[in-house]
Design an enzyme around this catalytic site. Sequence first.
Site, PDB file in Angstrom:
ATOM      1  CG  PHE A 149      -0.367   9.700   3.118  1.00 14.94           C
ATOM      2  CD1 PHE A 149      -0.644  10.862   3.672  1.00 14.94           C
ATOM      3  CD2 PHE A 149      -0.111   8.704   3.552  1.00 14.94           C
ATOM      4  CE1 PHE A 149      -0.803  10.699   5.119  1.00 14.94           C
ATOM      5  CE2 PHE A 149      -0.138   8.465   5.170  1.00 14.94           C
ATOM      6  CZ  PHE A 149      -0.536   9.693   5.660  1.00 14.94           C
ATOM      7  CE  LYS A 173       2.731   4.063  -6.649  1.00 17.74           C
ATOM      8  NZ  LYS A 173       1.418   4.407  -5.786  1.00 17.74           N
ATOM      9  CD  GLU A 176      -2.123   4.436  -3.395  1.00 19.68           C
ATOM     10  OE1 GLU A 176      -1.170   4.939  -3.617  1.00 19.68           O
ATOM     11  OE2 GLU A 176      -2.279   3.020  -3.334  1.00 19.68           O
ATOM     12  NE  ARG A 177      -4.124   5.758   1.562  1.00 14.61           N
ATOM     13  CZ  ARG A 177      -4.824   5.146   0.694  1.00 14.61           C
ATOM     14  NH1 ARG A 177      -5.840   5.594  -0.095  1.00 14.61           N
ATOM     15  NH2 ARG A 177      -4.783   3.674   0.998  1.00 14.61           N
ATOM     16  CB  SER A 226       4.452   1.653   5.858  1.00 20.10           C
ATOM     17  OG  SER A 226       4.046   0.538   4.630  1.00 20.10           O
ATOM     18  CB  CYS A 281       8.885   9.619   8.297  1.00 21.39           C
ATOM     19  SG  CYS A 281      10.168  10.756   7.919  1.00 21.39           S
TER      20      CYS A 281
HETATM   21  P1  NAD Z   1       2.633   3.097   2.290  1.00 23.68           P
HETATM   22  O1  NAD Z   1       3.810   2.213   2.406  1.00 23.68           O
HETATM   23  O2  NAD Z   1       1.178   2.515   2.427  1.00 23.68           O
HETATM   24  O3  NAD Z   1       2.770   3.688   0.755  1.00 23.68           O
HETATM   25  C1  NAD Z   1       3.919   4.157   0.172  1.00 23.68           C
HETATM   26  C2  NAD Z   1       3.936   3.728  -1.525  1.00 23.68           C
HETATM   27  O4  NAD Z   1       3.802   2.396  -1.625  1.00 23.68           O
HETATM   28  C3  NAD Z   1       2.758   4.329  -2.212  1.00 23.68           C
HETATM   29  O5  NAD Z   1       3.010   4.917  -3.194  1.00 23.68           O
HETATM   30  C4  NAD Z   1       1.791   3.108  -2.169  1.00 23.68           C
HETATM   31  O6  NAD Z   1       1.028   3.219  -3.259  1.00 23.68           O
HETATM   32  C5  NAD Z   1       2.812   2.241  -2.246  1.00 23.68           C
HETATM   33  N1  NAD Z   1       2.071   0.888  -1.892  1.00 23.68           N
HETATM   34  C6  NAD Z   1       1.402   0.639  -0.742  1.00 23.68           C
HETATM   35  N2  NAD Z   1       1.145  -0.406  -0.493  1.00 23.68           N
HETATM   36  C7  NAD Z   1       1.865  -1.449  -1.535  1.00 23.68           C
HETATM   37  C8  NAD Z   1       2.061  -2.831  -1.915  1.00 23.68           C
HETATM   38  N3  NAD Z   1       1.201  -3.554  -1.045  1.00 23.68           N
HETATM   39  N4  NAD Z   1       2.683  -3.329  -2.762  1.00 23.68           N
HETATM   40  C9  NAD Z   1       3.462  -2.325  -3.397  1.00 23.68           C
HETATM   41  N5  NAD Z   1       3.294  -0.788  -3.264  1.00 23.68           N
HETATM   42  C10 NAD Z   1       2.551  -0.364  -2.238  1.00 23.68           C
HETATM   43  O7  NAD Z   1       2.968   4.588   3.037  1.00 23.68           O
HETATM   44  P2  NAD Z   1       1.916   5.640   3.417  1.00 23.68           P
HETATM   45  O8  NAD Z   1       0.757   5.146   4.105  1.00 23.68           O
HETATM   46  O9  NAD Z   1       1.796   6.338   1.861  1.00 23.68           O
HETATM   47  O10 NAD Z   1       3.063   6.705   4.089  1.00 23.68           O
HETATM   48  C11 NAD Z   1       3.139   6.648   5.485  1.00 23.68           C
HETATM   49  C12 NAD Z   1       4.433   5.816   5.887  1.00 23.68           C
HETATM   50  O11 NAD Z   1       5.436   6.386   5.256  1.00 23.68           O
HETATM   51  C13 NAD Z   1       4.838   6.003   7.392  1.00 23.68           C
HETATM   52  O12 NAD Z   1       5.171   4.643   7.745  1.00 23.68           O
HETATM   53  C14 NAD Z   1       5.905   6.707   7.204  1.00 23.68           C
HETATM   54  O13 NAD Z   1       6.799   6.531   8.442  1.00 23.68           O
HETATM   55  C15 NAD Z   1       6.580   6.638   6.223  1.00 23.68           C
HETATM   56  N6  NAD Z   1       7.512   7.529   5.644  1.00 23.68           N
HETATM   57  C16 NAD Z   1       8.930   7.466   5.727  1.00 23.68           C
HETATM   58  C17 NAD Z   1       9.631   8.382   5.472  1.00 23.68           C
HETATM   59  C18 NAD Z   1      11.166   8.157   5.719  1.00 23.68           C
HETATM   60  O14 NAD Z   1      12.060   8.997   4.922  1.00 23.68           O
HETATM   61  N7  NAD Z   1      11.564   7.046   6.253  1.00 23.68           N
HETATM   62  C19 NAD Z   1       9.379   9.617   5.158  1.00 23.68           C
HETATM   63  C20 NAD Z   1       7.954   9.835   4.844  1.00 23.68           C
HETATM   64  C21 NAD Z   1       7.043   8.885   5.344  1.00 23.68           C
END
Ligand code: NAD
Length: 499
Positions: A149, A173, A176-177, A226, A281
């Site tokens: 998000f 994909k 969804e937020r 994450s 991140c």
């Molecule tokens: P998230 O992991 O909750 O969601 C990321 C994606 O995964 C979304 O599209 C979501 O729909 C999907 N998802 C969520 N739960 C899932 C599950 N149980 N099974 C399958 N798919 C699932 O992350 P977020 O809250 O959207 O983003 C924040 C996180 O992203 C932070 O930890 C941040 O550090 C990280 N981030 C990392 C980078 C990088 O390049 N390393 C860059 C930006 C953000």
Amino acid sequence: MQELTHYINGEHVKGTSGRFSDIYNPATGEVQAKVPLATKDELDAVVAKAAEAQVAWGATNPQRRARVMMKFGALINENMDKLAELVSREHGKTIPDAKGDVQRGLEVVEVCMGAPHMLKGEFTDNGGPGIDLHSMRQPLGVVAGITPFNFPAMIPLWKMAPALTAGNAMILKPSERCPSTSLFLAELLKEAGLPDGVLQVVNGDKEVVDAILDNETVQAVGFVGSTPIAQYIYGRAASNGKRAQCFGGAKNHMIIMPDADMDKAADALVGAGYGAAGERCMAISVAVPVGDKTADALIERLVPRIEKLKVGPYTAGDDVDYGPLITKQAMERVKGLIDSGVEQGATLVTDGRDFKLQGYENGFFVGPTLFDNVTPDMDIYKEEIFGPVLSQVRAGSYEEALKLTMDNPYGNGTAIFTADGDTARDFAHRVNVGMVGINFPIPVPLSYHTFGGWKKSAFGDLNQYGPDAFRFYTKTKTVTARWFSGIKEGGEFHFKQMD
Ligand code: NAD
């Protein structure tokens, strides 16, 4: 209430699952739209269409594909205000920050305009008698991008631009937020000349992600989110035989040496710690001053700067420093972690828990929070807070500060502030973190370099954007050819060197 769509075969398409996720206005706490959550059947049908569309797209010459990126880049520039508004409306970040989000994605599109150069193969002339070898980079087919998000424009662009330019079809994909920016980018790509079906935006949650991971046609998965989800997706994608690169969370440390320019270090910490409400991140969430004198000098400078920060909705103007968190749960989690810091004995220097803004009492705001005397056993040190909370961990020496950074399980970004070239060089050389800043707090590399963390911040091979992206989104085929004129007769029997 607005009902969002998927973007399939060049059109907005309503969801058929009957399942939706709410999209909030994070500044008011109100639900402003709902997004459909696709099923496995919907996903499988979309992938089949993408596979059909990929055949002609993959056969289109690279220069023509790059031309689509040229037009796409121009359209992104023309629509910068609209894109920034879409980002801010769902994410809550300020308009200048949202423009930065679009801009850092656009820079990857710009690199893709020169992509034919990066899609070239290699040639060896006369590798043996009458023998030449050449290799070519071919698209993988249908690939997937799954994005978080916190950068609704930048990260989808990091995924789609190299994958498409390399001749693949992509299933994107988005989170969804914040899905609206991706849906609009798909419209712009169509206007830029991308054939229908080559980019499919499918909205959803775990159900559709699992369907992507299990679909046999999908050849590769590029994920950002994450760490626990990154690790899960990497495991499931890899066990299904897919190429996967999964970028995870972070806990970025900034070391401040006694010889650093303290005002510049404090300015950098405030921007990198609290910008975008800490939802980056590459945010700095741990300040590690070396020596108590340095630590005290920093606190003295941080507090007045923090007190001046303006927190509010993006609609309140460009002088707002940061906005709300993404959801009520995120806000409550961050406040809970601040509570734990107090309970576990850290010194709370500024407290953002009771922050309230008139007219926005139900918004997901947390005020800027600063902790001193944090130790590695505390939850505020161990967890990725992803909120406007900066923790100061005091170190007795440079070696201690370096060890702390290296012992941390995450390895996305890190920085050192110092006036000493030897220390800076030593740090950059020894630290086990993927992206390093020297007097530079958020060292996101430029688009013709490449982005990726180490340790638990990334699973899989190769980085995002830059030359690595073209390696990730193509497979190499190598041809060994022999022509018989001028070489002696007789078949080769043994496997041997070519001389
Ligand atoms: P998230 O992991 O909750 O969601 C990321 C994606 O995964 C979304 O599209 C979501 O729909 C999907 N998802 C969520 N739960 C899932 C599950 N149980 N099974 C399958 N798919 C699932 O992350 P977020 O809250 O959207 O983003 C924040 C996180 O992203 C932070 O930890 C941040 O550090 C990280 N981030 C990392 C980078 C990088 O390049 N390393 C860059 C930006 C953000």
